[in-house]
Motif scaffolding. Structure first.
Motif, PDB file in Angstrom:
ATOM      1  N   HIS A 352       0.841  -1.201   0.000  1.00 38.29           N
ATOM      2  CA  HIS A 352       0.000   0.000   0.000  1.00 38.29           C
ATOM      3  C   HIS A 352       0.873   1.245   0.000  1.00 38.29           C
ATOM      4  O   HIS A 352       2.033   1.187   0.402  1.00 38.29           O
ATOM      5  N   LYS A 361      -4.817   5.839   7.661  1.00 40.04           N
ATOM      6  CA  LYS A 361      -5.212   4.677   6.837  1.00 40.04           C
ATOM      7  C   LYS A 361      -4.195   3.549   6.978  1.00 40.04           C
ATOM      8  O   LYS A 361      -4.549   2.369   6.947  1.00 40.04           O
ATOM      9  N   TYR A 365      -4.985  -0.368   7.839  1.00 41.00           N
ATOM     10  CA  TYR A 365      -4.546  -1.559   7.082  1.00 41.00           C
ATOM     11  C   TYR A 365      -3.868  -2.552   8.018  1.00 41.00           C
ATOM     12  O   TYR A 365      -4.127  -3.752   7.978  1.00 41.00           O
ATOM     13  N   ASP A 370      -4.221  -6.281   6.713  1.00 41.91           N
ATOM     14  CA  ASP A 370      -4.304  -6.144   5.269  1.00 41.91           C
ATOM     15  C   ASP A 370      -2.926  -5.741   4.720  1.00 41.91           C
ATOM     16  O   ASP A 370      -2.447  -4.647   4.997  1.00 41.91           O
ATOM     17  N   CYS A 374       2.947  -0.436   4.246  1.00 38.94           N
ATOM     18  CA  CYS A 374       2.301   0.719   3.628  1.00 38.94           C
ATOM     19  C   CYS A 374       3.294   1.877   3.657  1.00 38.94           C
ATOM     20  O   CYS A 374       3.728   2.287   4.735  1.00 38.94           O
TER      21      CYS A 374
END
Ligand code: NAD
Ligand code: ZN
Length: 380
Positions: A352, A361, A365, A370, A374
């Protein structure tokens, strides 16, 4: 020389005002670097479980308000007194644990556990004067593990800064500041599998997948991934994991399953879970006579490692590692070179990317499980 040298810099930082609450982008003041300190302009940073763990502040002394962040890439803006091996413009990776180059650990070829700059999660201030370099209207904001990279500018001890090849893309190599180097080094520096050997990796998070990447680079022929989460296997295939074992699928200990698969045990194992049961299994699943198991995961406070001493007498070796045994300043530049010469693949760890304004965000994640890493772009 830039006009900011010796001046307080006003810039944006993501401040954690309270445990577990979304970070708030604030204008902060960043004081100039003092003796043996450098001020960095952070260009890219990424989020690691350790940030989330201390941001949630479950069971530790909470130090708030605080600026988290410890995986990053940036450029030296200015240096304090006594700093001779870095200059403005150098490309660097800040690291949560340091290398003073003076203590017994730094002078030993075998250790990376610097006495002066070993990770300290409770400090929150700089060593030189016991104060923070960050403030908002005079209110000090605590540092985190000496790096605090969720800020456009930060001040770091020179011993926690690795100078790297300026041609290396900082939006990729920034992930080498922590977890990826830890897993990679656990395999390459400590487990040291021979070409054609078998390696079991316990835990297929970012650290375990980096350990698998190390096994792939070392030329292991079988890389057995062990995880309780079956979803991890698809991702793991990209990292060279050839077989998958879920301990939940068997009614016997996973070390027995692995011994049957490998005619007596794997040549090497690397544990990257933090679970005490996985640590014991990782040790017991290596072959007698030559097998080496390496523990990486951080256990719970009250855990105890229990195994029969016959396992050791039968010449199974148990080891552990901190930051993959890399000395940050001496060794990280060569890890960056492994990426530059295409031996080490980093892109597959980066799942990400978000602008700095949307840093929360990245937390979402990670909390959802997820993806792996990132990247947070500071200029957006
Ligand atoms: P992660 O949570 O992303 O991954 C851990 C994986 O282990 C998960 O996929 C989970 O399903 C699996 N797992 C949990 N218990 C298991 C068990 N009993 N058997 C098999 N699989 C199991 O974590 P991560 O970011 O990859 O970090 C892994 C560990 O490494 C953590 O404990 C972390 O604190 C530690 N760590 C250590 C160092 C060091 O220097 N020693 C540095 C960084 C991180
Ligand atoms: Zn030292």
């Amino acid at each position: 020389m830039s006009s900011t040298v010796g001046q307080v810099i006003r810039c944006k930082a993501a401040v954690a005002w309270e445990p577990g609450k979304p970070l708030v982008i604030e204008e902060v003041e960043v004081a100039p670097p003092q003796t043996m300190e450098v001020r960095l302009k952070i260009l890219f940073t990424s989020l690691c479980h350790t940030d989330v763990y201390f941001w949630e502040a479950k069971g530790q002394t909470p130090l708030f308000p605080r600026i988290f962040g410890h995986e990053a890439g940036g450029i030296v803006e200015s240096v304090g007194e006594g700093v001779t091996d870095l200059k403005p413009g150098d490309h660097v990776l800040p690291v949560f644990t340091g290398e003073c180059k003076e203590c017994r650990h730094c002078k030993s070829e075998e250790s990376n556990m610097c006495d002066l700059l070993r990770i300290n999660t409770d400090r929150g201030v700089m060593l030189n004067d016991g104060k923070s370099r960050f403030s908002i209207n005079g209110q000090p904001i605590y540092h985190f593990v000496g790096t605090s990279t969720f800020s456009e500018y930060t001040v770091v001890h020179v011993g926690c800064v690795a100078k790297i090849n300026p041609a290396a893309p900082l939006d990729k190599v920034c992930v080498l500041s922590c977890g990826i180097s830890t897993g990679l080094g656990a395999t390459l520096n400590v487990a040291k599998p021979k070409k054609g050997s078998s390696v079991a990796i316990f835990g297929l998070g970012a650290v375990g997948l980096a350990a698998a990447e190390g096994a792939r680079i070392a030329g292991a022929s079988r890389i057995i991934g062990v995880d309780l989460n079956p979803k991890r296997f698809d991702e793991a295939k990209k990292f060279g994991v050839t077989e998958f074992v879920n301990p939940k699928d068997y009614d016997k200990p996973v070390q027995e399953v692995i011994a049957e698969m490998t005619d007596g045990g794997v040549d090497r194992s690397v544990e990257c879970t933090g679970s005490i049961n996985a640590m014991i299994s990782a040790f017991e699943c290596v072959h007698d006579g030559w097998g080496v198991a390496v523990l990486v995961g951080v256990p719970n406070k009250d855990d105890a490692f229990k195994t029969h001493p016959m396992n050791l007498l039968n010449e199974k070796t148990l080891r552990g590692t901190f930051f993959g045994n890399y000395k940050p300043r001496s060794d990280l530049p060569s890890v960056v070179e492994k990426y530059m010469n295409k031996e080490l693949e980093l892109e597959k760890f980066i799942t990400h990317e978000v602008p700095f304004s949307e840093i929360n965000k990245a937390f979402e994640y990670m909390l959802r499980g997820d993806g792996l890493r990132c990247i947070i772009r500071m200029d957006a």
